[in-house]
Design a protein around this motif. Structure first.
Motif, short mmCIF file in Angstrom:
data_model
loop_
_atom_site.label_atom_id
_atom_site.label_comp_id
_atom_site.label_asym_id
_atom_site.label_seq_id
_atom_site.Cartn_x
_atom_site.Cartn_y
_atom_site.Cartn_z
N PHE A 188 32.79 32.56 41.36
CA PHE A 188 31.81 32.53 40.62
C PHE A 188 31.28 31.11 40.33
O PHE A 188 32.12 30.15 40.46
CB PHE A 188 32.25 32.77 38.92
N ASP A 189 30.04 30.93 40.14
CA ASP A 189 29.41 29.53 39.94
C ASP A 189 29.83 28.99 38.64
O ASP A 189 29.63 27.59 38.62
CB ASP A 189 27.82 29.70 40.18
N SER A 190 30.37 29.40 37.67
CA SER A 190 31.10 28.90 36.63
C SER A 190 31.86 29.90 35.90
O SER A 190 32.02 31.21 36.37
CB SER A 190 29.84 28.32 35.55
N ASP A 191 32.52 29.38 34.75
CA ASP A 191 33.41 30.30 34.05
C ASP A 191 32.71 31.55 33.55
O ASP A 191 31.48 31.50 32.91
CB ASP A 191 33.87 29.42 32.74
N PRO A 192 33.11 32.66 34.02
CA PRO A 192 32.38 34.02 33.81
C PRO A 192 32.37 34.50 32.67
O PRO A 192 31.67 35.43 32.14
CB PRO A 192 33.01 34.89 34.74
N ALA A 193 33.25 33.98 31.73
CA ALA A 193 33.88 34.50 30.30
C ALA A 193 32.88 33.53 29.38
O ALA A 193 33.12 32.50 29.08
CB ALA A 193 35.27 34.60 30.04
N SER A 250 13.50 47.70 37.89
CA SER A 250 12.58 47.43 39.43
C SER A 250 13.16 47.55 40.68
O SER A 250 12.49 47.40 41.57
CB SER A 250 12.23 45.75 39.30
N GLY A 251 14.41 48.08 40.64
CA GLY A 251 14.98 48.27 41.92
C GLY A 251 15.82 47.14 42.30
O GLY A 251 16.59 47.34 43.40
N GLU A 252 15.84 46.03 41.69
CA GLU A 252 16.49 44.91 42.10
C GLU A 252 18.20 45.15 41.99
O GLU A 252 18.51 45.32 40.82
CB GLU A 252 15.92 43.63 41.44
N GLN A 253 18.83 44.50 43.07
CA GLN A 253 20.61 44.80 42.98
C GLN A 253 20.91 43.57 42.28
O GLN A 253 20.29 42.47 42.42
CB GLN A 253 21.01 45.07 44.22
N PHE A 254 22.00 43.59 41.45
CA PHE A 254 22.77 42.42 41.00
C PHE A 254 24.21 43.00 40.67
O PHE A 254 24.43 44.21 40.94
CB PHE A 254 22.02 42.11 39.59
N VAL A 255 25.10 41.95 40.18
CA VAL A 255 26.38 42.15 40.08
C VAL A 255 26.50 41.91 38.46
O VAL A 255 26.32 41.23 38.01
CB VAL A 255 27.39 41.37 40.83
N ALA A 256 27.24 43.00 37.94
CA ALA A 256 27.31 42.82 36.35
C ALA A 256 28.80 42.75 36.09
O ALA A 256 29.74 43.18 36.90
CB ALA A 256 27.04 44.30 35.73
N TYR A 257 29.17 41.87 35.26
CA TYR A 257 30.26 41.38 34.98
C TYR A 257 30.70 41.99 33.40
O TYR A 257 29.90 41.42 32.46
CB TYR A 257 30.47 39.79 34.97
N PHE A 258 31.67 42.84 33.26
CA PHE A 258 32.01 43.26 32.09
C PHE A 258 33.40 42.96 31.50
O PHE A 258 34.30 42.60 32.22
CB PHE A 258 32.08 44.87 32.38
N LEU A 259 33.48 42.26 30.29
CA LEU A 259 34.52 42.07 29.74
C LEU A 259 35.16 43.00 28.81
O LEU A 259 34.16 43.84 28.08
CB LEU A 259 34.51 40.77 28.59
N GLU A 262 39.16 46.04 21.04
CA GLU A 262 39.84 47.25 20.82
C GLU A 262 40.37 47.53 22.09
O GLU A 262 41.72 48.04 22.04
CB GLU A 262 38.84 48.52 20.51
N THR A 263 39.87 47.35 23.22
CA THR A 263 40.19 47.79 24.48
C THR A 263 41.67 46.69 24.89
O THR A 263 42.53 47.00 25.31
CB THR A 263 39.41 47.57 25.48
N MET A 264 41.45 45.61 24.59
CA MET A 264 42.53 44.43 24.78
C MET A 264 43.86 45.03 23.83
O MET A 264 44.95 44.97 24.32
CB MET A 264 42.15 43.00 24.23
N THR A 265 43.43 45.39 22.62
CA THR A 265 44.82 46.07 22.06
C THR A 265 45.45 47.25 22.45
O THR A 265 46.72 47.36 22.75
CB THR A 265 44.40 46.35 20.25
N VAL A 291 42.12 33.92 29.89
CA VAL A 291 42.37 34.24 31.16
C VAL A 291 42.85 35.91 30.77
O VAL A 291 42.75 36.72 31.63
CB VAL A 291 44.00 33.49 31.39
N LYS A 292 43.50 36.21 29.64
CA LYS A 292 43.94 37.52 29.34
C LYS A 292 42.75 38.42 29.41
O LYS A 292 42.81 39.48 30.08
CB LYS A 292 44.59 37.68 27.97
N GLU A 293 41.56 38.33 28.87
CA GLU A 293 40.52 39.11 28.85
C GLU A 293 39.89 39.13 30.46
O GLU A 293 39.50 40.03 30.72
CB GLU A 293 39.48 38.57 27.74
N MET A 294 39.96 38.04 30.92
CA MET A 294 39.33 37.95 32.38
C MET A 294 40.33 38.71 33.15
O MET A 294 39.66 39.30 34.15
CB MET A 294 39.23 36.51 32.76
N SER A 295 41.47 38.75 32.80
CA SER A 295 42.39 39.74 33.61
C SER A 295 42.09 41.20 33.68
O SER A 295 42.31 41.76 34.59
CB SER A 295 43.84 39.51 33.52
#
Length: 124
Positions: A15-20, A42-51, A55-58, A27-31
């Motif tokens: 990553f170019d910088s911290d993704p969170a 528009s049909g342009e491709q990209f990468v999505a980063y999901f945290l 509730e999910t962490m619990t 670190v716990k969430e990023m793991s």
């Protein structure tokens, strides 16, 4: 060599910088984060980063305490956090230098090939 895993391709994602972006994210969430290739309207491709959501962490903490990978009865929600463009280099790329990584498994050290490097840059 890691003969049991050699057949699987491995990639390094940088990553170019911290993704969170949230100060509370660590670190716990990023793991528990996920990345996924997507297309916009528009049909342009990209990468999505999901945290993961709080509730999910619990739920993931409960899974760990129960010594299970996940609970099939649960839904684990993630929220889109960032969007990235990417630059991929692999063995087919001119000038690509072969890279390897080491791991310890069962008291023995093995190595494996890192076939692909992906550089993610925040999408503008």
């Amino acid at each position: 060599p890691d003969f049991s895993m050699w057949k699987f391709p491995f990639a390094q994602v940088m990553f170019d910088s911290d993704p969170a972006p949230r100060p509370s994210s660590g670190v716990k969430e990023m793991s528990q984060a996920m990345i996924r290739g997507m297309k916009d309207e528009s049909g342009e491709q990209f990468v999505a980063y999901f945290l993961p959501t709080e509730e999910t962490m619990t739920k993931r903490d409960s899974d760990r305490e129960a010594n299970v990978l996940y609970n099939e009865e649960e839904t684990y929600d993630h929220m889109l956090s960032r969007e990235y463009t990417w630059n991929v280099k692999n063995k087919a790329t001119k000038g690509y230098e072969e890279m390897y990584f080491f791991l310890e498994r069962g008291g023995q050290f093995c190595y494996n090939e890192l076939e692909t490097r992906v550089r993610l840059t925040k999408r503008r």
